[in-house]
Design a protein around this motif. Structure first.
Motif, PDB file in Angstrom:
ATOM      1  N   GLU A 459       0.862  -1.183   0.000  1.00 28.84           N
ATOM      2  CA  GLU A 459       0.000   0.000   0.000  1.00 28.84           C
ATOM      3  C   GLU A 459       0.901   1.237   0.000  1.00 28.84           C
ATOM      4  OE1 GLU A 459      -3.236   0.443  -0.125  1.00 28.84           O
ATOM      5  OE2 GLU A 459      -4.138  -1.495   0.376  1.00 28.84           O
ATOM      6  N   SER A 467       4.315  -2.583   3.320  1.00 27.40           N
ATOM      7  CA  SER A 467       4.101  -3.886   2.679  1.00 27.40           C
ATOM      8  C   SER A 467       4.126  -4.992   3.723  1.00 27.40           C
ATOM      9  CB  SER A 467       5.182  -4.147   1.616  1.00 27.40           C
ATOM     10  OG  SER A 467       6.463  -4.211   2.230  1.00 27.40           O
ATOM     11  N   LEU A 546      -3.641  -1.532   5.298  1.00 25.54           N
ATOM     12  CA  LEU A 546      -2.905  -2.748   4.955  1.00 25.54           C
ATOM     13  C   LEU A 546      -3.163  -3.850   5.977  1.00 25.54           C
ATOM     14  CD1 LEU A 546      -0.683  -3.946   3.004  1.00 25.54           C
ATOM     15  CD2 LEU A 546       0.958  -3.291   4.766  1.00 25.54           C
ATOM     16  N   THR A 549      -6.486  -5.408   5.340  1.00 23.48           N
ATOM     17  CA  THR A 549      -6.433  -6.297   4.177  1.00 23.48           C
ATOM     18  C   THR A 549      -5.797  -7.629   4.552  1.00 23.48           C
ATOM     19  OG1 THR A 549      -6.243  -4.396   2.684  1.00 23.48           O
ATOM     20  CG2 THR A 549      -5.587  -6.544   1.818  1.00 23.48           C
TER      21      THR A 549
END
Length: 721
Positions: A459, A467, A546, A549
């Motif tokens: 992201e 990451s 992130l 996710t």
């Protein structure tokens, strides 16, 4: 660089703050350039050199007082002047208005004092500009690598002020050697008009065209610099040396191109054409290199060394595991490859522009001032557009696509201005193709993080690149701006930083965490049922997104799921230090999450002043928790907190202004006989109990270690004593 670090303490090191600081600095330069251009034309050459000397003297004197003004007074005593974004902008404009205006005025006055013939004005201006840029490049390089490590920020500023005083003395000598003549007596030496209409002659095109083109060039140039800085910063893993080194290489390329232009541009019959071609080529190169970096095989010779480094979780720690060859490869070869040629072409463009517009020595200073003002105005727009909007909306690769497409404007201008249009038509087609074929966000950042495993997540926005990658050691790793920060599932030092103060404090109702990381520390800090609020300050905006996710894809990570759904947790995108200073809220526990000491701006969180700020925000009996990243950090921590407990062989520090009530049995009982044990689970409960068994009531002092200070962040800049 030194002023930027001090002013960032006022409003934080977030993207919005830094973008406004850069914009305020550039705006002052632009206003000063225009003002200097207007005023210089009213004076004789000798008088303008004397004014230049006064300007340098004033800048030097202001510089000598600037740390006292910016830090001791404006930051420590008047930081209330910065708050909301509009107040932050006014704060920085007011702080920088005087010195930057004086700096902007200096070049037009120097040009008017040194230019003697219109036909060679571009050479004189180019030479002066190149020398100025090379000096700035040297200053940008030695500040992080030499001056701050040796003398701190105050010492670096003092050296800069001294160079201004030397420049003032040199200008006085030049003024004495310059023949006195009133301004009105300087003859207008116009360039002889050609027999046929020459649209590249100064009178052949409206001056407004040059101003518009140079403004667009400035906008794109600074926008590209921000993009390049993002790529370089991730590539070298976000150290304190990145900004100064990137700026030094950028300015060195600019100066080299300008100096080359001084020697060769006289042969160009169409300086506007040269300017436009240079602009098109620099965009084409910039876009091509980004595409190349994203698509080359990691096994390509020369490139494989960089690919291997990007996959490492740590950077080179200067003085410990980095040699000269590695430093040059990362901080010289890598940025030079990325933008050495484009910045060279920028410098060449500058000389072509100067040759095209000057036809009268009496207007040389005014035109230089207007051109610089237009260029800087474009730079301000580029800085704000990319820093506040484009990186978040389009990412790095999307921003490069937009800039490459903007380069088509220069090609279209060439198509309109010249009959032989095929070359500019070809350039326009190449730029359009590169804009369309640019790499994706995933392609660029997976390469620059060494993310070759399936299931990696990335992201990005203007604040950072984050990451998560699969790991052999653990389930996954969290990376921020190119370096590893923490692991999944939770465990290790991050868990202890949160759990230990929570277990030891009698009743921690409110907790503040500076740094979200993987969520491990704030999750552990919320283990007590008495805790009502856990406030997390995180400067990297896409990190929360992130983590959500990752949680959606890995449902088995129960602790992360519990943390992200905990109603007590408040996640705020903010500079943690700045937020603590501004809110005035008080907490039972404050924790500064583990941060590598060589990271950029880590000095703001490992300084004595930060620890004192945290101590002032603790409730009576409150606890500060920190990672002793270095012996100096431990020594600095002890200077602030009179009562210190250490754990895990002195790696975890707990400090308080009140004596700790040592009751090891009660601490363990809170884990074993309450909901804390169920919250932490068997593994983390056992880890915390083991750490409690190793407590010590002091942090070993290290003789001779000077503390980290705001204006002398020794650990951040690799100072060894």
């Amino acid at each position: 660089m030194s002023w930027q670090r001090i002013l960032a303490l006022h409003t934080g090191v977030g993207t919005q703050s830094v973008a406004v600081i850069v914009a305020a600095f550039m705006a002052g330069l632009g206003f000063g350039s225009h003002l200097g251009g207007v005023l210089s034309g009213r004076l004789s050459p000798r008088a303008t050199l004397r004014v230049f000397a006064l300007l340098e003297l004033a800048i030097g004197l202001f510089g000598a007082l600037s740390c006292t003004l910016y830090y001791d007074w404006l930051y420590l005593r008047a930081s209330w002047t910065a708050g909301a974004p509009w107040r932050m902008a006014l704060h920085h404009v007011a702080a920088l208005a005087l010195p930057t205006t004086l700096m902007g005025m200096s070049l037009p006055f120097l040009v008017h004092g040194m230019v003697r013939e219109a036909s060679t004005a571009y050479r004189t201006i180019g030479l002066l500009y190149a020398l100025n840029v090379f000096g700035a490049s040297l200053g940008a390089l030695v500040t992080p690598w030499v001056l701050i490590p040796a003398a701190g920020i105050r010492g670096a500023v003092a050296v800069a002020a001294a160079t201004n005083l030397i420049a003032a003395a040199g200008a006085v000598v030049l003024a004495r050697r310059t023949r006195a003549s009133p301004a009105v007596a300087v003859a207008a030496e116009a360039v002889t008009p050609p027999s046929a209409p020459d649209l590249d002659a100064p009178a052949g095109r409206p001056f407004g065209l040059w101003l518009a083109l140079y403004a667009l060039s400035g906008c794109c140039a600074l926008a590209l610099e921000i993009v390049w800085f993002r790529v370089i910063d991730v590539g070298v893993k976000a150290t304190a040396y990145t900004f100064g080194t990137v700026l030094a290489v950028y300015l060195a390329g600019l100066g080299s191109g300008t100096l080359t232009g001084v020697r060769v541009i006289a042969r160009a019959r169409r300086p506007l054409r040269v300017f436009l071609i240079c602009q098109c080529l620099l965009f084409a190169y910039a876009a091509s290199v980004l595409l190349l970096v994203s698509t080359l095989s990691p096994d390509t010779p020369l490139y494989r060394d960089y690919a291997a480094y990007w996959a490492r979780h740590r950077t080179f720690v200067l003085g410990v595991d980095s040699g000269l060859a590695e430093i040059l490869r990362l901080y010289l070869v890598w940025p030079a490859f990325l933008f050495g040629l484009p910045t060279f072409l920028m410098g060449l463009s500058f000389t072509a522009l100067q040759r095209a517009v000057h036809d009268d020595v009496r207007t040389s200073g005014r035109k230089v001032g207007m051109l610089q003002a237009a260029n800087i105005t474009g730079s301000v727009a580029g800085s704000l557009a990319v820093g506040l909007f484009s990186l978040t909306a389009f990412g790095t690769t999307g921003t490069m696509r937009v800039l490459t497409a903007a380069g088509v404007i220069f090609a279209v201008t060439g198509l309109v201005c010249y009959r032989r249009r095929w070359s500019f038509g070809a350039l326009a087609a190449v730029l359009a193709l590169l804009a369309a074929a640019g790499p994706t966000q995933e392609a660029l950042w997976t390469r620059l993080h060494g993310l070759y495993e399936a299931g990696s997540l990335v992201e990005e926005d203007a604040t950072s690149v984050v990451s998560i990658r699969p790991s052999v050691e653990r389930k996954a790793e969290l990376w921020i701006n190119g370096r590893r920060h923490s692991l999944f599932p939770f465990g290790g030092i991050h868990t202890l930083l949160g759990a230990l103060p929570a277990v030891i404090h009698p009743a921690p109702r409110t907790v503040a965490i500076v740094g979200l990381g993987s969520g491990d520390t704030p999750w552990a800090a919320g283990c007590r049922s008495e805790t009502e609020r856990v406030t997390v300050f995180e400067i990297c905006a896409p990190l929360h997104r992130l983590l959500r996710t990752y949680r959606a894809q890995h449902r088995v990570d129960v602790n992360l799921r519990a943390f992200l759904s905990d109603p007590r947790v408040a996640l705020l995108v903010a500079d943690g230090r700045n937020a603590l200073a501004r809110s005035g809220a008080r907490y039972d526990i404050i924790e500064m999450d583990a941060l590598h000491p060589e990271s950029a701006y880590s000095g703001n969180l490992y300084s004595e002043e930060f620890y004192r700020l945290a101590a002032s925000r603790l409730e009576r009996g409150g606890i500060m928790s920190a990672w002793a990243a270095t012996p100096r950090v431990a020594a600095t921590f002890r200077r602030v907190f009179p009562y210190v407990l250490t754990f895990e062989e002195n790696l975890v520090l707990l400090g308080s202004s009140q004596p700790f009530r040592i009751d090891l049995a009660a601490w363990k009982q809170r884990i074993l006989a309450t909901s804390v044990g169920a919250y932490l689970g068997p593994h983390h409960s056992a880890q915390t109990i083991s750490a409690l068994d190793g407590w010590q009531a002091y942090a070993p002092a290290v003789a001779g270690l000077t503390p980290n200070r705001d204006l002398f962040p020794r650990d951040e800049f690799g100072v060894r004593e």
